[in-house]
Design an enzyme around this catalytic site. Structure first.
Site, mmCIF file in Angstrom:
data_model
loop_
_atom_site.group_PDB
_atom_site.id
_atom_site.type_symbol
_atom_site.label_atom_id
_atom_site.label_comp_id
_atom_site.label_asym_id
_atom_site.label_seq_id
_atom_site.Cartn_x
_atom_site.Cartn_y
_atom_site.Cartn_z
ATOM 1 N N GLU A 1 -9.752 -11.280 -4.624
ATOM 2 C CA GLU A 1 -9.885 -12.677 -4.213
ATOM 3 C C GLU A 1 -11.173 -13.259 -4.795
ATOM 4 O OE1 GLU A 1 -7.852 -14.636 -2.822
ATOM 5 O OE2 GLU A 1 -6.327 -13.208 -2.125
ATOM 6 N N TRP A 2 -11.148 -14.571 -5.000
ATOM 7 C CA TRP A 2 -12.284 -15.234 -5.626
ATOM 8 C C TRP A 2 -13.575 -15.060 -4.827
ATOM 9 C CZ3 TRP A 2 -14.724 -19.335 -3.031
ATOM 10 C CH2 TRP A 2 -14.075 -19.762 -1.864
ATOM 11 N N GLY B 1 -1.894 -0.443 -3.983
ATOM 12 C CA GLY B 1 -1.131 -0.281 -5.204
ATOM 13 C C GLY B 1 0.252 -0.866 -5.052
ATOM 14 N N TRP B 2 0.412 -1.670 -4.013
ATOM 15 C CA TRP B 2 1.757 -2.172 -3.725
ATOM 16 C C TRP B 2 2.068 -3.370 -4.616
ATOM 17 C CZ3 TRP B 2 5.623 -0.119 -1.069
ATOM 18 C CH2 TRP B 2 6.702 -0.933 -0.739
ATOM 19 N N ASN B 3 1.131 -4.299 -4.671
ATOM 20 C CA ASN B 3 1.419 -5.533 -5.397
ATOM 21 C C ASN B 3 1.273 -5.399 -6.901
ATOM 22 O OD1 ASN B 3 2.204 -7.047 -3.226
ATOM 23 N ND2 ASN B 3 0.109 -7.637 -2.718
ATOM 24 N N GLU C 1 0.385 4.860 -1.075
ATOM 25 C CA GLU C 1 1.715 5.283 -0.647
ATOM 26 C C GLU C 1 2.519 5.962 -1.738
ATOM 27 O OE1 GLU C 1 3.751 2.257 1.546
ATOM 28 O OE2 GLU C 1 1.906 1.124 1.735
ATOM 29 N N THR D 1 2.387 4.176 11.558
ATOM 30 C CA THR D 1 3.488 4.335 12.510
ATOM 31 C C THR D 1 3.973 2.967 13.005
ATOM 32 O OG1 THR D 1 1.707 4.860 14.049
ATOM 33 C CG2 THR D 1 3.084 6.669 13.322
ATOM 34 N N TYR D 2 4.455 2.193 12.051
ATOM 35 C CA TYR D 2 5.070 0.899 12.355
ATOM 36 C C TYR D 2 6.003 0.551 11.214
ATOM 37 C CZ TYR D 2 0.562 0.105 9.978
ATOM 38 O OH TYR D 2 -0.525 0.201 9.143
ATOM 39 N N TRP E 1 -3.239 -2.401 12.393
ATOM 40 C CA TRP E 1 -2.896 -3.394 11.381
ATOM 41 C C TRP E 1 -2.429 -4.621 12.128
ATOM 42 C CZ3 TRP E 1 -3.405 -3.356 6.087
ATOM 43 C CH2 TRP E 1 -2.923 -4.521 5.453
#
Ligand SMILES: *[C@@H]1O[C@H](CO)[C@@H](O)[C@H](O)[C@H]1NC(C)=O
Ligand SMILES: *[C@@H]1O[C@H](CO)[C@@H](O)[C@H](O)[C@H]1NC(C)=O
Ligand SMILES: *[C@@H]1O[C@H](CO)[C@@H](O)[C@H](O)[C@H]1NC(C)=O
Ligand SMILES: *[C@@H]1O[C@H](CO)[C@@H](O)[C@H](O)[C@H]1NC(C)=O
Ligand SMILES: *[C@@H]1O[C@H](CO)[C@@H](O)[C@H](O)[C@H]1NC(C)=O
Length: 463
Positions: free
Chosen positions: A70-71, A99-101, A141, A211-212, A356
Protein backbone atom coordinates in the site's frame (compact mmCIF):
# COMPACT_ATOMS: atom_id res chain seq x y z
CA UNK A 1 -12.93 -6.20 51.43
CA UNK A 2 -10.30 -6.17 54.18
CA UNK A 3 -9.71 -9.81 53.46
CA UNK A 4 -9.14 -8.96 49.83
CA UNK A 5 -6.65 -6.24 50.70
CA UNK A 6 -4.60 -8.47 52.96
CA UNK A 7 -4.43 -11.08 50.22
CA UNK A 8 -3.42 -8.39 47.82
CA UNK A 9 -0.67 -7.26 50.19
CA UNK A 10 0.61 -10.79 50.38
CA UNK A 11 0.55 -11.09 46.61
CA UNK A 12 2.56 -7.90 46.30
CA UNK A 13 5.12 -9.26 48.75
CA UNK A 14 5.33 -12.35 46.61
CA UNK A 15 6.27 -10.14 43.68
CA UNK A 16 3.01 -10.67 41.82
CA UNK A 17 3.79 -13.15 39.10
CA UNK A 18 0.29 -13.17 37.70
CA UNK A 19 0.96 -13.31 34.00
CA UNK A 20 -0.78 -15.64 31.61
CA UNK A 21 1.16 -17.84 29.22
CA UNK A 22 -1.50 -17.61 26.52
CA UNK A 23 -0.98 -15.62 23.35
CA UNK A 24 -3.66 -13.44 21.84
CA UNK A 25 -2.54 -12.66 18.31
CA UNK A 26 -4.59 -10.22 16.23
CA UNK A 27 -4.37 -9.55 12.52
CA UNK A 28 -4.74 -6.01 11.26
CA UNK A 29 -5.44 -5.60 7.53
CA UNK A 30 -4.00 -2.64 5.66
CA UNK A 31 -7.09 -2.36 3.45
CA UNK A 32 -9.42 -1.67 6.41
CA UNK A 33 -8.40 1.98 5.98
CA UNK A 34 -10.46 2.12 2.78
CA UNK A 35 -13.78 1.09 4.37
CA UNK A 36 -16.32 3.90 4.46
CA UNK A 37 -17.52 5.84 7.49
CA UNK A 38 -17.59 3.94 10.75
CA UNK A 39 -15.91 0.93 9.13
CA UNK A 40 -12.66 2.76 8.46
CA UNK A 41 -9.85 1.47 10.64
CA UNK A 42 -6.16 2.32 11.00
CA UNK A 43 -3.49 1.28 13.52
CA UNK A 44 -4.21 4.35 15.66
CA UNK A 45 -7.55 2.68 16.44
CA UNK A 46 -5.84 -0.30 18.07
CA UNK A 47 -5.94 -0.56 21.86
CA UNK A 48 -2.31 -1.45 22.69
CA UNK A 49 -3.46 -3.46 25.72
CA UNK A 50 -5.87 -5.68 23.81
CA UNK A 51 -3.68 -8.30 22.11
CA UNK A 52 -0.29 -9.71 23.05
CA UNK A 53 0.76 -9.92 19.41
CA UNK A 54 -0.29 -7.81 16.44
CA UNK A 55 0.18 -8.93 12.86
CA UNK A 56 0.28 -6.40 10.06
CA UNK A 57 -1.28 -7.90 6.93
CA UNK A 58 0.08 -7.81 4.30
CA UNK A 59 3.45 -7.18 2.76
CA UNK A 60 4.20 -8.47 -0.71
CA UNK A 61 7.19 -9.59 -2.73
CA UNK A 62 8.90 -8.24 -5.82
CA UNK A 63 12.16 -9.40 -7.44
CA UNK A 64 12.52 -11.95 -4.65
CA UNK A 65 12.46 -9.21 -2.02
CA UNK A 66 9.84 -8.35 0.54
CA UNK A 67 8.03 -5.07 -0.23
CA UNK A 68 5.20 -2.83 0.88
CA UNK A 69 1.94 -3.10 -1.07
CA UNK A 70 0.00 0.00 0.00
CA UNK A 71 1.10 3.55 -0.69
CA UNK A 72 1.15 4.43 3.01
CA UNK A 73 2.41 1.18 4.54
CA UNK A 74 5.54 2.83 5.93
CA UNK A 75 3.45 5.42 7.79
CA UNK A 76 1.21 2.69 9.18
CA UNK A 77 4.28 0.66 10.21
CA UNK A 78 5.35 3.65 12.32
CA UNK A 79 1.96 3.68 14.01
CA UNK A 80 2.34 -0.05 14.75
CA UNK A 81 5.71 0.61 16.30
CA UNK A 82 4.15 3.36 18.41
CA UNK A 83 1.70 0.87 19.90
CA UNK A 84 4.63 -1.26 20.98
CA UNK A 85 6.33 1.69 22.67
CA UNK A 86 3.13 2.31 24.63
CA UNK A 87 3.41 -1.08 26.24
CA UNK A 88 7.10 -0.94 27.12
CA UNK A 89 7.70 -3.53 24.43
CA UNK A 90 5.47 -6.22 25.95
CA UNK A 91 3.54 -6.16 22.71
CA UNK A 92 5.14 -8.06 19.84
CA UNK A 93 4.52 -7.11 16.24
CA UNK A 94 4.66 -9.29 13.17
CA UNK A 95 4.61 -8.56 9.48
CA UNK A 96 2.63 -11.01 7.36
CA UNK A 97 3.65 -11.69 3.80
CA UNK A 98 1.00 -13.09 1.53
CA UNK A 99 1.04 -15.09 -1.61
CA UNK A 100 -2.63 -15.28 -2.39
CA UNK A 101 -3.13 -12.24 -4.55
CA UNK A 102 0.10 -12.28 -6.44
CA UNK A 103 -0.24 -15.94 -7.29
CA UNK A 104 2.11 -18.84 -7.02
CA UNK A 105 4.61 -18.12 -9.82
CA UNK A 106 6.80 -15.56 -7.97
CA UNK A 107 6.80 -17.80 -4.89
CA UNK A 108 7.81 -20.85 -6.87
CA UNK A 109 10.60 -18.89 -8.55
CA UNK A 110 11.85 -17.49 -5.26
CA UNK A 111 12.06 -20.78 -3.37
CA UNK A 112 13.50 -22.71 -6.28
CA UNK A 113 17.14 -21.59 -6.06
CA UNK A 114 19.48 -21.04 -3.11
CA UNK A 115 20.46 -17.60 -4.49
CA UNK A 116 16.86 -16.42 -4.68
CA UNK A 117 16.14 -17.66 -1.17
CA UNK A 118 19.22 -15.89 0.11
CA UNK A 119 18.13 -12.65 -1.52
CA UNK A 120 14.69 -12.98 -0.01
CA UNK A 121 15.93 -13.81 3.50
CA UNK A 122 18.39 -10.93 3.49
CA UNK A 123 15.63 -8.56 2.39
CA UNK A 124 13.36 -9.80 5.20
CA UNK A 125 15.99 -9.21 7.88
CA UNK A 126 16.69 -5.72 6.62
CA UNK A 127 12.99 -4.87 6.31
CA UNK A 128 11.92 -6.20 9.72
CA UNK A 129 14.79 -4.45 11.49
CA UNK A 130 14.25 -1.22 9.62
CA UNK A 131 10.57 -1.01 10.56
CA UNK A 132 11.06 -2.69 13.95
CA UNK A 133 8.87 -5.74 13.53
CA UNK A 134 9.71 -8.70 15.79
CA UNK A 135 8.62 -11.53 13.52
CA UNK A 136 7.68 -12.62 10.02
CA UNK A 137 4.36 -14.40 9.44
CA UNK A 138 4.02 -16.46 6.25
CA UNK A 139 0.57 -16.43 4.73
CA UNK A 140 1.52 -18.52 1.77
CA UNK A 141 -0.66 -21.54 2.29
CA UNK A 142 1.30 -24.05 0.26
CA UNK A 143 -1.13 -26.77 -0.69
CA UNK A 144 -4.15 -24.54 -0.95
CA UNK A 145 -3.65 -24.40 -4.67
CA UNK A 146 -2.67 -27.34 -6.81
CA UNK A 147 0.34 -25.59 -8.25
CA UNK A 148 1.92 -25.25 -4.86
CA UNK A 149 1.86 -28.91 -3.96
CA UNK A 150 5.37 -29.49 -5.17
CA UNK A 151 6.70 -26.52 -3.30
CA UNK A 152 5.89 -27.66 0.20
CA UNK A 153 9.34 -29.17 0.61
CA UNK A 154 11.00 -26.03 -0.67
CA UNK A 155 8.85 -24.04 1.76
CA UNK A 156 10.39 -26.04 4.60
CA UNK A 157 13.86 -25.46 3.19
CA UNK A 158 13.12 -21.74 3.03
CA UNK A 159 11.85 -21.65 6.62
CA UNK A 160 14.84 -23.66 7.82
CA UNK A 161 17.34 -21.39 6.06
CA UNK A 162 15.53 -18.34 7.34
CA UNK A 163 15.59 -19.67 10.90
CA UNK A 164 19.35 -20.19 10.65
CA UNK A 165 19.89 -16.75 9.15
CA UNK A 166 17.80 -15.16 11.91
CA UNK A 167 19.86 -16.88 14.59
CA UNK A 168 23.08 -15.71 13.03
CA UNK A 169 21.82 -12.15 12.66
CA UNK A 170 20.72 -12.07 16.30
CA UNK A 171 24.21 -13.05 17.42
CA UNK A 172 25.94 -10.56 15.15
CA UNK A 173 23.62 -7.68 15.97
CA UNK A 174 23.37 -8.63 19.66
CA UNK A 175 19.57 -8.46 19.46
CA UNK A 176 16.83 -10.94 20.25
CA UNK A 177 16.21 -13.30 17.37
CA UNK A 178 13.55 -12.48 14.80
CA UNK A 179 10.90 -15.17 14.89
CA UNK A 180 9.01 -16.99 12.15
CA UNK A 181 5.35 -17.94 12.26
CA UNK A 182 2.95 -19.13 9.62
CA UNK A 183 -0.77 -19.10 9.03
CA UNK A 184 -1.69 -22.63 8.00
CA UNK A 185 -4.71 -24.38 6.55
CA UNK A 186 -7.35 -26.00 8.73
CA UNK A 187 -9.05 -27.90 5.92
CA UNK A 188 -7.63 -31.41 5.92
CA UNK A 189 -7.64 -31.61 2.13
CA UNK A 190 -5.23 -28.68 2.21
CA UNK A 191 -3.09 -29.92 5.06
CA UNK A 192 -2.38 -33.37 3.71
CA UNK A 193 -0.62 -32.45 0.50
CA UNK A 194 0.73 -29.15 1.73
CA UNK A 195 2.74 -29.68 4.82
CA UNK A 196 5.40 -31.82 6.34
CA UNK A 197 4.09 -31.03 9.79
CA UNK A 198 6.93 -32.28 12.03
CA UNK A 199 9.69 -30.63 9.98
CA UNK A 200 7.78 -27.41 9.59
CA UNK A 201 6.98 -27.30 13.31
CA UNK A 202 10.64 -27.53 14.15
CA UNK A 203 11.48 -24.20 12.49
CA UNK A 204 8.32 -22.21 13.09
CA UNK A 205 8.00 -20.43 16.42
CA UNK A 206 4.19 -20.43 16.30
CA UNK A 207 1.61 -21.91 13.98
CA UNK A 208 -1.58 -19.96 13.32
CA UNK A 209 -4.21 -22.49 12.30
CA UNK A 210 -6.91 -20.82 10.23
CA UNK A 211 -9.83 -22.58 11.89
CA UNK A 212 -12.48 -20.67 9.98
CA UNK A 213 -13.97 -20.52 6.49
CA UNK A 214 -15.10 -24.10 7.00
CA UNK A 215 -18.41 -23.27 5.32
CA UNK A 216 -19.54 -20.33 3.23
CA UNK A 217 -21.47 -19.23 0.21
CA UNK A 218 -19.18 -21.12 -2.17
CA UNK A 219 -21.21 -24.15 -1.09
CA UNK A 220 -24.85 -24.64 -2.01
CA UNK A 221 -26.05 -25.14 1.55
CA UNK A 222 -25.77 -23.30 4.86
CA UNK A 223 -23.03 -24.09 7.34
CA UNK A 224 -21.10 -22.51 10.18
CA UNK A 225 -17.98 -20.48 9.50
CA UNK A 226 -16.02 -21.82 12.45
CA UNK A 227 -17.83 -24.63 14.29
CA UNK A 228 -16.04 -26.02 17.32
CA UNK A 229 -17.46 -29.47 16.64
CA UNK A 230 -18.74 -31.10 13.51
CA UNK A 231 -22.46 -31.00 12.84
CA UNK A 232 -23.92 -34.31 14.05
CA UNK A 233 -25.12 -35.36 10.62
CA UNK A 234 -21.89 -34.40 8.82
CA UNK A 235 -20.25 -37.35 7.16
CA UNK A 236 -17.35 -37.89 4.78
CA UNK A 237 -14.92 -35.02 4.44
CA UNK A 238 -17.47 -32.63 5.95
CA UNK A 239 -16.89 -34.36 9.26
CA UNK A 240 -13.36 -32.92 9.26
CA UNK A 241 -14.57 -29.34 9.06
CA UNK A 242 -14.37 -28.24 12.67
CA UNK A 243 -11.99 -26.41 14.98
CA UNK A 244 -11.66 -29.52 17.12
CA UNK A 245 -10.75 -31.81 14.25
CA UNK A 246 -8.29 -29.42 12.62
CA UNK A 247 -6.43 -28.53 15.82
CA UNK A 248 -6.15 -32.16 16.85
CA UNK A 249 -5.01 -33.11 13.36
CA UNK A 250 -2.10 -30.68 13.59
CA UNK A 251 -1.28 -31.83 17.11
CA UNK A 252 -1.54 -35.54 16.36
CA UNK A 253 0.60 -35.19 13.24
CA UNK A 254 3.62 -33.66 14.86
CA UNK A 255 3.01 -30.02 15.82
CA UNK A 256 3.57 -29.40 19.54
CA UNK A 257 0.49 -27.97 21.27
CA UNK A 258 2.58 -25.16 22.77
CA UNK A 259 3.20 -23.82 19.27
CA UNK A 260 -0.37 -24.19 18.04
CA UNK A 261 -2.61 -21.13 17.98
CA UNK A 262 -6.37 -21.52 17.39
CA UNK A 263 -7.97 -19.20 14.81
CA UNK A 264 -11.04 -17.13 15.78
CA UNK A 265 -13.05 -15.20 13.16
CA UNK A 266 -14.65 -11.84 13.95
CA UNK A 267 -16.80 -12.19 10.85
CA UNK A 268 -19.41 -14.48 9.37
CA UNK A 269 -20.37 -15.94 6.04
CA UNK A 270 -23.84 -15.17 4.72
CA UNK A 271 -26.19 -17.03 2.44
CA UNK A 272 -29.51 -16.53 0.71
CA UNK A 273 -31.76 -19.47 1.33
CA UNK A 274 -33.44 -21.28 -1.54
CA UNK A 275 -36.44 -21.95 0.62
CA UNK A 276 -36.92 -19.21 3.21
CA UNK A 277 -38.74 -21.53 5.56
CA UNK A 278 -35.86 -24.00 5.72
CA UNK A 279 -33.31 -22.24 7.90
CA UNK A 280 -31.58 -25.31 9.29
CA UNK A 281 -27.87 -26.05 9.01
CA UNK A 282 -27.38 -27.72 5.66
CA UNK A 283 -30.45 -26.05 4.15
CA UNK A 284 -30.11 -25.36 0.43
CA UNK A 285 -28.94 -21.88 -0.57
CA UNK A 286 -29.23 -20.01 -3.84
CA UNK A 287 -26.34 -17.59 -3.50
CA UNK A 288 -24.10 -15.54 -1.27
CA UNK A 289 -25.79 -13.04 1.03
CA UNK A 290 -25.58 -9.38 0.08
CA UNK A 291 -22.42 -7.40 0.72
CA UNK A 292 -22.22 -5.44 3.97
CA UNK A 293 -22.21 -1.64 3.79
CA UNK A 294 -18.66 -1.42 5.16
CA UNK A 295 -16.83 -4.58 4.12
CA UNK A 296 -18.54 -4.57 0.70
CA UNK A 297 -17.99 -8.20 -0.22
CA UNK A 298 -20.85 -10.57 -1.07
CA UNK A 299 -21.29 -13.45 1.37
CA UNK A 300 -19.20 -11.81 4.08
CA UNK A 301 -20.11 -9.62 7.07
CA UNK A 302 -17.94 -8.19 9.81
CA UNK A 303 -19.20 -8.85 13.34
CA UNK A 304 -20.35 -5.23 13.57
CA UNK A 305 -22.38 -5.64 10.38
CA UNK A 306 -23.96 -8.79 11.79
CA UNK A 307 -24.97 -6.79 14.88
CA UNK A 308 -26.85 -4.33 12.70
CA UNK A 309 -28.63 -7.21 10.99
CA UNK A 310 -29.62 -8.78 14.31
CA UNK A 311 -30.72 -5.46 15.77
CA UNK A 312 -33.04 -4.85 12.87
CA UNK A 313 -34.62 -8.19 13.63
CA UNK A 314 -35.80 -8.57 10.06
CA UNK A 315 -34.91 -11.90 8.59
CA UNK A 316 -37.23 -11.69 5.59
CA UNK A 317 -36.43 -9.56 2.58
CA UNK A 318 -38.13 -9.00 -0.72
CA UNK A 319 -36.14 -9.65 -3.88
CA UNK A 320 -37.64 -7.06 -6.22
CA UNK A 321 -36.07 -8.39 -9.40
CA UNK A 322 -37.62 -11.82 -8.94
CA UNK A 323 -40.61 -10.90 -6.82
CA UNK A 324 -39.82 -13.52 -4.24
CA UNK A 325 -39.15 -13.25 -0.57
CA UNK A 326 -35.88 -14.59 0.72
CA UNK A 327 -34.14 -14.91 3.99
CA UNK A 328 -30.56 -14.33 4.86
CA UNK A 329 -28.72 -16.81 6.92
CA UNK A 330 -25.39 -16.11 8.50
CA UNK A 331 -22.88 -18.43 10.15
CA UNK A 332 -20.83 -16.44 12.63
CA UNK A 333 -19.34 -16.20 16.11
CA UNK A 334 -20.37 -14.14 19.11
CA UNK A 335 -19.24 -13.59 22.70
CA UNK A 336 -20.73 -16.87 23.81
CA UNK A 337 -19.08 -19.00 21.15
CA UNK A 338 -15.74 -17.22 21.68
CA UNK A 339 -15.99 -17.98 25.39
CA UNK A 340 -16.79 -21.64 24.82
CA UNK A 341 -13.96 -22.05 22.33
CA UNK A 342 -11.52 -20.25 24.64
CA UNK A 343 -12.35 -22.68 27.47
CA UNK A 344 -11.86 -25.55 25.04
CA UNK A 345 -8.51 -24.09 23.92
CA UNK A 346 -7.33 -24.01 27.55
CA UNK A 347 -8.58 -27.50 28.35
CA UNK A 348 -6.67 -28.80 25.35
CA UNK A 349 -3.48 -26.92 26.20
CA UNK A 350 -3.16 -25.00 22.99
CA UNK A 351 -0.93 -21.96 23.19
CA UNK A 352 -3.35 -19.21 22.39
CA UNK A 353 -5.83 -17.56 20.10
CA UNK A 354 -5.34 -15.86 16.75
CA UNK A 355 -8.01 -13.47 15.50
CA UNK A 356 -8.87 -12.54 11.93
CA UNK A 357 -9.22 -9.59 12.20
CA UNK A 358 -9.06 -6.73 14.71
CA UNK A 359 -10.79 -4.41 12.22
CA UNK A 360 -13.82 -6.72 11.86
CA UNK A 361 -14.70 -6.77 15.57
CA UNK A 362 -17.01 -3.98 16.79
CA UNK A 363 -13.94 -1.87 17.48
CA UNK A 364 -15.89 1.32 18.12
CA UNK A 365 -18.56 -0.35 20.23
CA UNK A 366 -21.26 1.55 18.35
CA UNK A 367 -22.92 -1.35 16.55
CA UNK A 368 -23.28 -4.13 19.10
CA UNK A 369 -23.69 -2.28 22.43
CA UNK A 370 -21.13 -4.63 23.96
CA UNK A 371 -18.29 -2.15 24.42
CA UNK A 372 -15.24 -1.70 22.24
CA UNK A 373 -13.73 -4.84 20.66
CA UNK A 374 -16.31 -7.12 22.35
CA UNK A 375 -15.13 -10.37 20.76
CA UNK A 376 -11.40 -9.87 21.21
CA UNK A 377 -11.96 -8.56 24.75
CA UNK A 378 -13.81 -11.80 25.46
CA UNK A 379 -10.71 -13.76 24.48
CA UNK A 380 -8.43 -11.48 26.46
CA UNK A 381 -10.55 -12.04 29.54
CA UNK A 382 -11.04 -15.78 29.00
CA UNK A 383 -7.30 -16.31 28.52
CA UNK A 384 -6.48 -14.39 31.71
CA UNK A 385 -4.71 -11.57 29.86
CA UNK A 386 -6.69 -8.63 31.21
CA UNK A 387 -3.78 -7.43 33.23
CA UNK A 388 -0.57 -8.64 34.71
CA UNK A 389 -0.76 -6.32 37.67
CA UNK A 390 -2.04 -7.63 40.99
CA UNK A 391 -5.47 -6.11 41.23
CA UNK A 392 -8.37 -8.50 41.78
CA UNK A 393 -10.90 -8.73 38.99
CA UNK A 394 -13.06 -5.60 39.09
CA UNK A 395 -16.16 -7.67 38.48
CA UNK A 396 -16.72 -11.21 39.63
CA UNK A 397 -16.14 -13.29 36.57
CA UNK A 398 -19.56 -14.18 35.32
CA UNK A 399 -19.70 -17.84 34.53
CA UNK A 400 -20.48 -18.53 30.93
CA UNK A 401 -23.48 -20.58 29.98
CA UNK A 402 -23.28 -23.35 27.48
CA UNK A 403 -26.31 -24.14 25.38
CA UNK A 404 -28.18 -27.29 26.32
CA UNK A 405 -27.08 -29.97 23.93
CA UNK A 406 -23.56 -28.63 23.75
CA UNK A 407 -21.15 -31.50 23.77
CA UNK A 408 -18.62 -29.84 26.00
CA UNK A 409 -18.33 -32.01 29.08
CA UNK A 410 -22.08 -32.36 29.26
CA UNK A 411 -24.07 -35.43 30.04
CA UNK A 412 -27.78 -35.20 29.64
CA UNK A 413 -29.51 -35.69 32.94
CA UNK A 414 -26.75 -37.76 34.46
CA UNK A 415 -23.35 -37.02 35.96
CA UNK A 416 -22.66 -34.60 38.78
CA UNK A 417 -25.74 -32.45 38.19
CA UNK A 418 -28.33 -35.22 38.07
CA UNK A 419 -31.17 -34.11 40.32
CA UNK A 420 -29.28 -30.99 41.47
CA UNK A 421 -30.67 -27.48 41.49
CA UNK A 422 -29.68 -25.03 38.74
CA UNK A 423 -26.55 -23.52 40.29
CA UNK A 424 -22.77 -23.41 40.34
CA UNK A 425 -20.95 -25.93 42.53
CA UNK A 426 -17.28 -26.33 43.45
CA UNK A 427 -15.37 -29.26 41.96
CA UNK A 428 -13.99 -31.39 44.79
CA UNK A 429 -10.45 -31.93 43.54
CA UNK A 430 -9.95 -28.87 41.34
CA UNK A 431 -10.35 -25.40 42.85
CA UNK A 432 -9.86 -23.74 39.46
CA UNK A 433 -12.99 -25.43 38.07
CA UNK A 434 -16.68 -25.38 38.90
CA UNK A 435 -19.76 -27.34 37.97
CA UNK A 436 -22.52 -25.52 36.19
CA UNK A 437 -25.80 -27.34 36.57
CA UNK A 438 -28.52 -26.38 34.17
CA UNK A 439 -31.76 -28.35 33.94
CA UNK A 440 -30.01 -31.44 35.25
CA UNK A 441 -27.27 -31.18 32.62
CA UNK A 442 -23.66 -31.17 33.77
CA UNK A 443 -21.11 -28.68 32.52
CA UNK A 444 -17.64 -28.41 33.95
CA UNK A 445 -16.10 -24.98 33.48
CA UNK A 446 -12.85 -23.35 34.43
CA UNK A 447 -11.88 -20.07 36.00
CA UNK A 448 -9.19 -18.12 34.27
CA UNK A 449 -5.57 -18.87 35.10
CA UNK A 450 -4.60 -18.17 38.74
CA UNK A 451 -8.19 -17.77 39.96
CA UNK A 452 -10.30 -20.20 41.96
CA UNK A 453 -14.01 -20.73 42.14
CA UNK A 454 -15.54 -19.22 45.26
CA UNK A 455 -18.95 -20.21 46.61
CA UNK A 456 -19.22 -16.96 48.58
CA UNK A 457 -19.63 -14.93 45.40
CA UNK A 458 -20.40 -17.69 42.89
CA UNK A 459 -17.54 -16.31 40.90
CA UNK A 460 -13.85 -16.75 40.18
CA UNK A 461 -11.55 -14.90 42.50
CA UNK A 462 -8.01 -14.84 43.82
CA UNK A 463 -7.16 -17.85 45.96
C1 LIG B 1 1.26 6.15 23.02
O1 LIG B 1 2.30 6.92 23.56
C2 LIG B 1 2.40 8.22 23.04
C3 LIG B 1 3.57 8.93 23.67
O2 LIG B 1 4.51 8.04 24.15
C4 LIG B 1 1.12 8.99 23.31
O3 LIG B 1 1.18 10.28 22.73
C5 LIG B 1 -0.05 8.23 22.74
O4 LIG B 1 -1.24 8.87 23.09
C6 LIG B 1 -0.07 6.82 23.26
N1 LIG B 1 -1.13 6.10 22.59
C7 LIG B 1 -1.93 5.25 23.24
C8 LIG B 1 -2.96 4.58 22.39
O5 LIG B 1 -1.84 4.99 24.42
C1 LIG C 1 24.65 -7.10 24.02
O1 LIG C 1 23.50 -6.43 24.50
C2 LIG C 1 23.39 -6.47 25.90
C3 LIG C 1 22.04 -5.86 26.29
O2 LIG C 1 21.63 -4.89 25.40
C4 LIG C 1 24.57 -5.74 26.54
O3 LIG C 1 24.46 -5.79 27.95
C5 LIG C 1 25.84 -6.42 26.08
O4 LIG C 1 26.97 -5.70 26.58
C6 LIG C 1 25.92 -6.49 24.57
N1 LIG C 1 27.07 -7.28 24.16
C7 LIG C 1 27.92 -6.88 23.21
C8 LIG C 1 29.04 -7.80 22.88
O5 LIG C 1 27.79 -5.81 22.63
C1 LIG D 1 -34.09 -28.50 4.90
O1 LIG D 1 -33.07 -28.90 4.00
C2 LIG D 1 -32.36 -30.05 4.39
C3 LIG D 1 -31.23 -30.26 3.39
O2 LIG D 1 -31.70 -30.30 2.08
C4 LIG D 1 -33.31 -31.23 4.44
O3 LIG D 1 -32.62 -32.37 4.86
C5 LIG D 1 -34.41 -30.90 5.44
O4 LIG D 1 -35.36 -31.93 5.46
C6 LIG D 1 -35.11 -29.61 5.06
N1 LIG D 1 -36.03 -29.23 6.12
C7 LIG D 1 -37.24 -28.73 5.88
C8 LIG D 1 -38.05 -28.36 7.07
O5 LIG D 1 -37.66 -28.57 4.73
C1 LIG E 1 -3.50 -2.75 32.50
O1 LIG E 1 -2.48 -2.05 33.17
C2 LIG E 1 -1.96 -0.91 32.47
C3 LIG E 1 -0.79 -0.36 33.24
O2 LIG E 1 -0.96 -0.50 34.62
C4 LIG E 1 -3.07 0.10 32.25
O3 LIG E 1 -2.60 1.22 31.57
C5 LIG E 1 -4.17 -0.57 31.44
O4 LIG E 1 -5.25 0.32 31.26
C6 LIG E 1 -4.66 -1.83 32.14
N1 LIG E 1 -5.60 -2.51 31.28
C7 LIG E 1 -6.77 -2.97 31.72
C8 LIG E 1 -7.62 -3.62 30.70
O5 LIG E 1 -7.13 -2.88 32.87
C1 LIG F 1 -10.91 -35.35 39.86
O1 LIG F 1 -11.66 -36.50 40.16
C2 LIG F 1 -12.25 -37.10 39.03
C3 LIG F 1 -13.18 -38.22 39.51
O2 LIG F 1 -12.76 -38.74 40.75
C4 LIG F 1 -11.16 -37.60 38.11
O3 LIG F 1 -11.72 -38.19 36.95
C5 LIG F 1 -10.32 -36.41 37.69
O4 LIG F 1 -9.23 -36.84 36.88
C6 LIG F 1 -9.79 -35.68 38.91
N1 LIG F 1 -9.14 -34.46 38.44
C7 LIG F 1 -8.00 -34.02 38.96
C8 LIG F 1 -7.49 -32.73 38.41
O5 LIG F 1 -7.39 -34.62 39.84
Amino acid sequence: YAFFLSLLGLALLLNCQLGSAYLLTCYFTNWAQYRPGLGRFKPDGIDPHLCTHLIYAFAGMSNNEITTIEWNDVTLYQAFKGLKNNRSNQLKTLLAIEGWNFGTAPFTAMVSTPENRKTFIASVIKFLRQYEFDRLDFDWEPGSRGALLRTSTSFIILVQEMHEAFEQEAKQANKSRLMITSAVAAGISNIQPGYEIPQLSQYLDYIHVMTYDFHGSWESYTGENSPLYKYPSDTGTNAYLSVEYAMNYWKDNGAPAEKLIVGFPTYGHTFILSNPSNTSIGAPTSSAGPAGPYTRQAGFWAYYEICTFLKNGATQEWEASQEVPYTYQVGYDNIKSFNIKAQWLKQNNFRGAMVWAIDLDDFSGTFCNQGEFPLISTLKYALGLQNTSCTPPAQPIAPITLPPGSRSSSSGGSGFCAGKAKRLYPVANNSNAFWHCLNGLTYQQQCQAMLVFSTSCDCCNWA
